[in-house]
Design an enzyme around this catalytic site. Sequence first.
Site, PDB file in Angstrom:
ATOM      1  N   ASP A 475       0.929  -1.168  -0.018  1.00 13.73           N
ATOM      2  CA  ASP A 475      -0.058   0.089  -0.121  1.00 13.73           C
ATOM      3  C   ASP A 475       0.876   1.092   0.002  1.00 13.73           C
ATOM      4  O   ASP A 475       1.985   1.332   0.845  1.00 13.73           O
ATOM      5  CB  ASP A 475      -0.642   0.164   1.296  1.00 13.73           C
ATOM      6  CG  ASP A 475      -1.967   1.081   1.166  1.00 13.73           C
ATOM      7  OD1 ASP A 475      -2.771   1.017   0.310  1.00 13.73           O
ATOM      8  OD2 ASP A 475      -2.064   1.832   2.103  1.00 13.73           O
ATOM      9  N   GLU A 512       1.121   0.331  -4.919  1.00 18.50           N
ATOM     10  CA  GLU A 512       0.442   1.666  -5.495  1.00 18.50           C
ATOM     11  C   GLU A 512       1.924   2.393  -5.646  1.00 18.50           C
ATOM     12  O   GLU A 512       2.801   2.540  -4.585  1.00 18.50           O
ATOM     13  CB  GLU A 512      -0.384   2.228  -4.494  1.00 18.50           C
ATOM     14  CG  GLU A 512      -1.868   1.535  -4.309  1.00 18.50           C
ATOM     15  CD  GLU A 512      -2.852   2.105  -3.306  1.00 18.50           C
ATOM     16  OE1 GLU A 512      -3.934   2.314  -3.705  1.00 18.50           O
ATOM     17  OE2 GLU A 512      -2.288   2.218  -2.277  1.00 18.50           O
TER      18      GLU A 512
END
Length: 887
Positions: A475, A512
Amino acid sequence: MKSFRFCSLLLICSFALSCTLLLGQIAEAKAPARAQWVDNSRIVLRLPQGFRVHQNLLFSLGERISLHQQDSILLPVIRTDSSHVELSTQHLSSTQIDQLIRRPLRLFVSNKNGQVLDSTALQYSGILDQMYFYDGDDLGAHVRSTSVGVKLWAPTARNVELLLYKDAQDTNPAAVLPMSRQQGVWFADLPGKYVNYFYLYQVEVYQPLTDQVETHTVTDPYSFSLTADGAKSQIVNLNDSSLKPQGWDRLHKPALRSFNDIVIYELHIRDFSVADFTVPFPYRGGYEAFAQTNSESSKYLQSLADAGMTHVHLLPFNDFGSVPENKDAWENYDSESSDLQEAQAYLGRIKAKDPFNWGYDPVHFMTPEGSYATDPNGSRRVYETRNMVQALNKMNLRVVQDVVFNHTYEAGLEPYSVFDKIVPLYYYRVNDEGDIQKSSCCNDTASEHRMMEKLMIDSVLHWARTYKIDAFRFDLMSFHSRNTMEKIKSELRGLTEREDGIDGSKIYLYGEGWAFGSFYDRYPAESLHMLNSYGSGYGFFNDRLRDAVRGGTTNSAEKSDQGFATGLYFDFNKEPANRNTPTDINGQREKLLHLGDVIKAGLAGNLRDFKFKEHWGSFVTAGQLHYRGAPTGTSAEAVETVSYVSAHDGYTLWDAVQAKAPFYTSGRFPSLSKSEDRQRMHQLALALPMLSQGIPFIESGSELLRSKNGDQDSYNSGDFFNRIDWSRQQNFWGAGLPPAWKNIDDWSFWQPRLQEPGMKVTPELITRTEKYFKALLRVRQSSNLFKLNDLSEIQKSLTFIDNDKQAEPGLIAMHLQSSSEKLLIFFNAAREARSFEHRVLGQNWELHPLLDEKVDATLSQVLLAPSDKRIQIPGRSTVILIQKAGH
């Protein structure tokens, strides 16, 4: 030396006076930590606004609770500027520093009259990294043959005791044991009888957040098992046979020739089974559902694996704080109502008590989440997580763990805070004032600090070894440095089946790469983000392809803006909510041509240096092609690109199509886009990432037209808005208005659509889409031409032929060839059929047998005319031609 002693004596006298005068107000103050102890030679103090340094000021270290200040230490000034003072600590020995960091230490600024003009607590991250980094692999509670070793890194703690509990619910410890300290690590050796006991640390430490010495009972940051809601840690023997499903030690991993073979299916653990009544009730929504081989959900997942899916990406399942783990206290909504507001209103009242959250709220990084276990108290969660991984591997699916290291759920002295109660202000990224930064959403962790970086490395190694995880999705990687992420990759790649039980060379890493956040703001050149990812070996989500295919962005303000697959230019929705769509036909045409170029870069793996002809007729590299002001191509090799059109964030693909397709558009016939038309938009969008170079990534249920009723952010919207019907009977569109706490401003947009009978889909349309998607999987896995990787082979094997003469909006023609195979793929975004002519069509081609009219009836309209070197391509279609054998 005499001079220094004289200065120290003067300092002691001045401090006694200053503390006498101002002790009361200092005791009440909760001043921030504006001083940073950078290393063993210097401290940097951020001055209060307007404060000016002059030669009569004294800078010193001392305890704010002492009236006598016998141990106050003068700090010589090295240099100053308008906002900072750099102070020397070179005269301090390691022993002195070790004593100082464990005291309620403050930095004081006094004048020659002994008046305290300023004081602040200190940030210790620099000095702790330099002097107290611990590189051992034995933090936490480790079971040996006849004993247990417990270790906690807490260099600033004044004292640590180990509290042991026999049962999870016990409030009084069965034993309280002192812990010893060596180089900042507290340790204790226990008899083997304490295996399976529960434990807490009782930590006494100076807390800058309250400016007091605090004593907290706290769990272990390196916990391997927990009680419900992370109330206590547990000592567990992870090698105990009772914690392993049968055959675990001999688990055979699904074959993986190379990363280029990967296709990823993103799935939430509750979503998988919570609405599947063929799963026994105690297992629904949890780990054990995956082991129910005869359930509808497991059979469906098996069918995807049989078609060519390789990896299941599971949203976070390490311990997180946003779902209560005591199931008896859960409240949920499982009704249906004609009142579209009822479901969201009820969920709004119970959202703190319901069992659903995506799980991006980490508390303990190395323990499986208890709400997915049949028993959240203790080690059952260890067994069941392993059983889940084994069940998926037996389906021929590898397992991706979604990991969140950029923040924690809580910090400071909040109930779910762990790190700050042990080493205050160390594990978090704080500003110059000592305040924790929260650009992630919550409390940003500081992976630039060595022990936080070590925690990340230790965590992924633990999951890989203990649970045999096959891949990791990270993340918000821009919150970490490229150097940190490369260390993680290196450590994982070094794992071997013989030594660690898993082959690290087969562990794929991606995540990400959006360029923002507290680390990026401070160190943009070091942050690992998409524009700084070239050659990293990590996969990055290609939002350029996503937005070009769908139109708009994931921002709800752009929900109705159309893209390549959703009607731009050919089927304009005339929607007043549009934000970035030209209203004139020529503007739409030009935008669609530009989006086609962006998609071509994505189809070629988004390689930075891939050269192709853009729609104006000039040859450019994908890195030179800009989209929304940034380079389109960023990757060095195809495996650094994850191609997708939807994920858990933002609208589902079907909801995006529902927002973009014409809805009672004036001048259109019919004014409402038919469900069949919208399904073809959806189908075309799915085909683009599936037929691209790189790693295709599919949000679970996309192939079943999954809807969340226009919910733009369903992280806490409950099972009601997140459920999936694996029986293919419905997609839940029209079940209710999306939750008001995130979507109320869009209710006027969604309500008429949710109420419109013509917006619903039939089981036949759902099944048709599923069949089509599985055909795409089979096509992809049938050919190495979809698994190219480096620039030279992609540049050699992939060409776009649609604009050899002149570019046509909404048409992409991709030619793939090797020494053994040739493919010709057309993507037609036009509403109607179109004709295309090219010399290559004079060769002998046929529809791909895995994607022909038996899969998509519309493909019966494909007309091949080799003599005219021409093809007719149906509207909103993907056509795959394969060259006949011997030609």
